[in-house]
Write a protein that holds these residues in place. Structure first.
Motif, PDB file in Angstrom:
ATOM      1  N   MET A  21      36.539  30.748 -37.279  1.00 28.82           N
ATOM      2  CA  MET A  21      35.278  30.466 -37.951  1.00 28.82           C
ATOM      3  C   MET A  21      34.649  31.780 -38.438  1.00 28.82           C
ATOM      4  O   MET A  21      34.562  32.746 -37.680  1.00 28.82           O
ATOM      5  CB  MET A  21      34.330  29.786 -36.955  1.00 28.82           C
ATOM      6  CG  MET A  21      33.015  29.414 -37.576  1.00 28.82           C
ATOM      7  SD  MET A  21      32.055  28.443 -36.388  1.00 28.82           S
ATOM      8  CE  MET A  21      30.598  28.161 -37.333  1.00 28.82           C
ATOM      9  N   THR A  22      34.250  31.808 -39.698  1.00 28.06           N
ATOM     10  CA  THR A  22      33.632  33.008 -40.255  1.00 28.06           C
ATOM     11  C   THR A  22      32.176  32.716 -40.601  1.00 28.06           C
ATOM     12  O   THR A  22      31.875  31.730 -41.276  1.00 28.06           O
ATOM     13  CB  THR A  22      34.383  33.476 -41.520  1.00 28.06           C
ATOM     14  OG1 THR A  22      35.736  33.769 -41.152  1.00 28.06           O
ATOM     15  CG2 THR A  22      33.743  34.715 -42.109  1.00 28.06           C
ATOM     16  N   THR A  23      31.288  33.562 -40.117  1.00 29.04           N
ATOM     17  CA  THR A  23      29.849  33.388 -40.343  1.00 29.04           C
ATOM     18  C   THR A  23      29.398  34.396 -41.391  1.00 29.04           C
ATOM     19  O   THR A  23      29.772  35.574 -41.331  1.00 29.04           O
ATOM     20  CB  THR A  23      29.082  33.623 -39.020  1.00 29.04           C
ATOM     21  OG1 THR A  23      29.561  32.671 -38.065  1.00 29.04           O
ATOM     22  CG2 THR A  23      27.589  33.468 -39.200  1.00 29.04           C
ATOM     23  N   THR A  24      28.589  33.922 -42.353  1.00 27.09           N
ATOM     24  CA  THR A  24      28.091  34.852 -43.371  1.00 27.09           C
ATOM     25  C   THR A  24      26.860  35.581 -42.846  1.00 27.09           C
ATOM     26  O   THR A  24      25.976  34.980 -42.235  1.00 27.09           O
ATOM     27  CB  THR A  24      27.757  34.110 -44.682  1.00 27.09           C
ATOM     28  OG1 THR A  24      26.840  33.054 -44.396  1.00 27.09           O
ATOM     29  CG2 THR A  24      29.004  33.549 -45.328  1.00 27.09           C
ATOM     30  N   VAL A  25      26.825  36.890 -43.095  1.00 25.72           N
ATOM     31  CA  VAL A  25      25.761  37.751 -42.565  1.00 25.72           C
ATOM     32  C   VAL A  25      25.189  38.595 -43.692  1.00 25.72           C
ATOM     33  O   VAL A  25      25.919  39.047 -44.585  1.00 25.72           O
ATOM     34  CB  VAL A  25      26.313  38.710 -41.477  1.00 25.72           C
ATOM     35  CG1 VAL A  25      25.204  39.572 -40.896  1.00 25.72           C
ATOM     36  CG2 VAL A  25      26.992  37.944 -40.372  1.00 25.72           C
ATOM     37  N   ALA A  26      23.872  38.805 -43.642  1.00 23.49           N
ATOM     38  CA  ALA A  26      23.230  39.751 -44.566  1.00 23.49           C
ATOM     39  C   ALA A  26      22.399  40.730 -43.744  1.00 23.49           C
ATOM     40  O   ALA A  26      21.925  40.400 -42.656  1.00 23.49           O
ATOM     41  CB  ALA A  26      22.349  39.006 -45.557  1.00 23.49           C
ATOM     42  N   LEU A  27      22.225  41.917 -44.285  1.00 26.10           N
ATOM     43  CA  LEU A  27      21.442  42.963 -43.616  1.00 26.10           C
ATOM     44  C   LEU A  27      20.251  43.330 -44.490  1.00 26.10           C
ATOM     45  O   LEU A  27      20.430  43.711 -45.657  1.00 26.10           O
ATOM     46  CB  LEU A  27      22.326  44.195 -43.384  1.00 26.10           C
ATOM     47  CG  LEU A  27      21.631  45.442 -42.833  1.00 26.10           C
ATOM     48  CD1 LEU A  27      21.056  45.204 -41.442  1.00 26.10           C
ATOM     49  CD2 LEU A  27      22.609  46.625 -42.807  1.00 26.10           C
ATOM     50  N   ILE A  28      19.054  43.205 -43.933  1.00 28.13           N
ATOM     51  CA  ILE A  28      17.838  43.629 -44.644  1.00 28.13           C
ATOM     52  C   ILE A  28      17.318  44.892 -43.962  1.00 28.13           C
ATOM     53  O   ILE A  28      17.028  44.886 -42.765  1.00 28.13           O
ATOM     54  CB  ILE A  28      16.752  42.524 -44.619  1.00 28.13           C
ATOM     55  CG1 ILE A  28      17.295  41.217 -45.199  1.00 28.13           C
ATOM     56  CG2 ILE A  28      15.515  42.980 -45.403  1.00 28.13           C
ATOM     57  CD1 ILE A  28      16.315  40.034 -45.123  1.00 28.13           C
ATOM     58  N   GLY A  29      17.231  45.975 -44.727  1.00 22.72           N
ATOM     59  CA  GLY A  29      16.889  47.280 -44.171  1.00 22.72           C
ATOM     60  C   GLY A  29      18.184  47.988 -43.828  1.00 22.72           C
ATOM     61  O   GLY A  29      18.600  48.043 -42.671  1.00 22.72           O
ATOM     62  N   ALA A  30      18.822  48.514 -44.865  1.00 25.31           N
ATOM     63  CA  ALA A  30      20.206  48.974 -44.685  1.00 25.31           C
ATOM     64  C   ALA A  30      20.336  50.490 -44.602  1.00 25.31           C
ATOM     65  O   ALA A  30      21.322  51.001 -44.065  1.00 25.31           O
ATOM     66  CB  ALA A  30      21.065  48.442 -45.836  1.00 25.31           C
TER      67      ALA A  30
END
Ligand SMILES: NC(=O)c1ccc[n+]([C@@H]2O[C@H](COP(=O)([O-])OP(=O)(O)OC[C@H]3O[C@@H](n4cnc5c(N)ncnc54)[C@H](O)[C@@H]3O)[C@@H](O)[C@H]2O)c1
Length: 333
Positions: A1-10
């Motif tokens: 299973m692959t979960t999509t991730v985003a980063l805010i404040g990189a």
């Protein structure tokens, strides 16, 4: 299973999260990075959330921006890994808790994934007190690294650099409000509005106690040593390196990995938002406690990138051992 991730404040501490995301391999897919500085996929987090619809969002922006960004990410349907301190007031904490019902919010107190914590009951029995000693050096540049650095109500050695020490001691003792709090806070730089050196004492009615003595003005390094006392003995914990009675233990659980385990098979979150409410209450009390005393420059040892407090490491060790404020041991009189 692959979960999509985003980063805010990189661009700041976010670089650490990019490495942590990378280390999880195929379990996660980074779908966007966002920062108000140029060089990332997005500068507007709302646009990013609408276009990329990440399942998990890591929020690593300045603390006073956490609440609106976290609310937007929850509103977009994401689970969160929210950096510490989660928010800066109990009112904001409750607003976030309310908005996060049905979603997972993990707070970035990574030392709570330490293998030392589950071993403590066997070593000490029921915990009655914890005393922390930490002595670090932070140069002038540390206090100008970001617009919020050194600013009243936003930063400080206790709520930021040593936030993990406070949270770890709260978790180890299980202390929560109502409590009796006393503080003793100092600063060495006139331009810095917050404490760089401080002691904190918290007591609850059943007699349990937490004491923290820290400085960012030490030539000698004390990583963050917690003396834990219980009904059946004592233990020494190094919270930065997962040391227990002199032995460094492997096996710290990463907070993003634990959040994925929670989403996939309901593993308990290590640092759910509610576990950090005592920290927020303490942080708010510190952030609103007024200006720390400015130490006389004549007491300091100048160096190129700031000024040390001579003997600072010995002072924090003594304060923690005696559970006595700096003012109570006559430190800066
Ligand atoms: N867990 C830890 O050990 C640890 C260590 C360091 C920092 N932190 C925490 O991480 C967070 C970030 O700290 P930092 O030192 O990187 O701060 P920082 O001031 O460098 O800010 C991080 C980034 O956020 C960006 N940013 C600011 N507002 C934004 C917005 N509205 N949208 C998108 N990006 C925005 C900034 O441009 C910056 O690149 C803080 O909460 C801090 O306490 C945690």
């Amino acid at each position: 299973m692959t979960t999509t991730v985003a980063l805010i404040g990189a661009a700041g501490h976010g670089a650490w999260h990019l490495r942590a995301i990378d280390a999880l391999g195929e379990r996660v897919r980074l779908v966007a990075t966002c920062d108000v500085q140029p060089g990332y996929d997005y500068t507007d987090h709302r646009r990013m959330l609408a276009e990329r619809k990440p399942e998990v969002v890591v929020v690593c922006t300045p603390p006073h921006t956490h609440l609106p960004i976290a609310l937007d990410a929850l509103d977009a349907g994401a689970d969160l890994l929210l950096e510490k301190p989660p928010v800066l007031s109990l009112a904001d904490h409750r607003t976030l808790a309310e908005a996060s019902r049905g979603r997972a919010v993990q707070v970035g107190f990574q030392a709570l994934g330490s293998p030392t914590l589950p071993m403590l009951p066997d070593r000490v029995g029921a915990v009655t007190s914890a005393a922390v000693a930490g002595a670090w050096w932070r140069p002038d540049a540390y206090w100008t690294r970001s617009p919020w650095a050194g600013r009243r109500g936003r930063d400080g050695a206790l709520v930021n650099a040593f936030a993990h020490a406070l949270m770890q001691a709260l978790a180890i003792t299980g202390i929560s409000p109502p409590w009796t709090l006393s503080l003793d806070r100092y600063r060495t730089r006139p331009a810095v509005e917050v404490e760089d050196t401080a002691t904190v004492r918290l007591r609850v009615p059943d007699g349990r106690e937490l004491f923290v003595a820290v400085t960012l003005c030490s030539g000698e390094f004390v990583p963050g040593d917690i003396t834990v006392t219980g009904t059946a003995g004592t233990a020494e914990v190094g919270y930065t390196e997962d040391r227990l009675d002199g032995e460094v233990l492997p096996g710290r659980i990463g907070l993003l990995e634990n959040l994925l385990d929670h989403r996939e098979h309901d593993a308990p979150l290590l640092v759910p938002l509610e576990r950090t409410e005592p920290f927020t209450v303490l942080a708010e009390a510190i952030l609103t406690a007024g200006e720390p005393a400015l130490l006389d420059p004549a007491r300091l040892k100048p160096r190129e990138d700031g000024a040390e407090i001579p003997g600072a490491a010995a002072l924090v060790r003594r304060a923690a051992a005696e559970r006595a404020h700096f003012r109570e041991i006559g430190a800066f009189q």
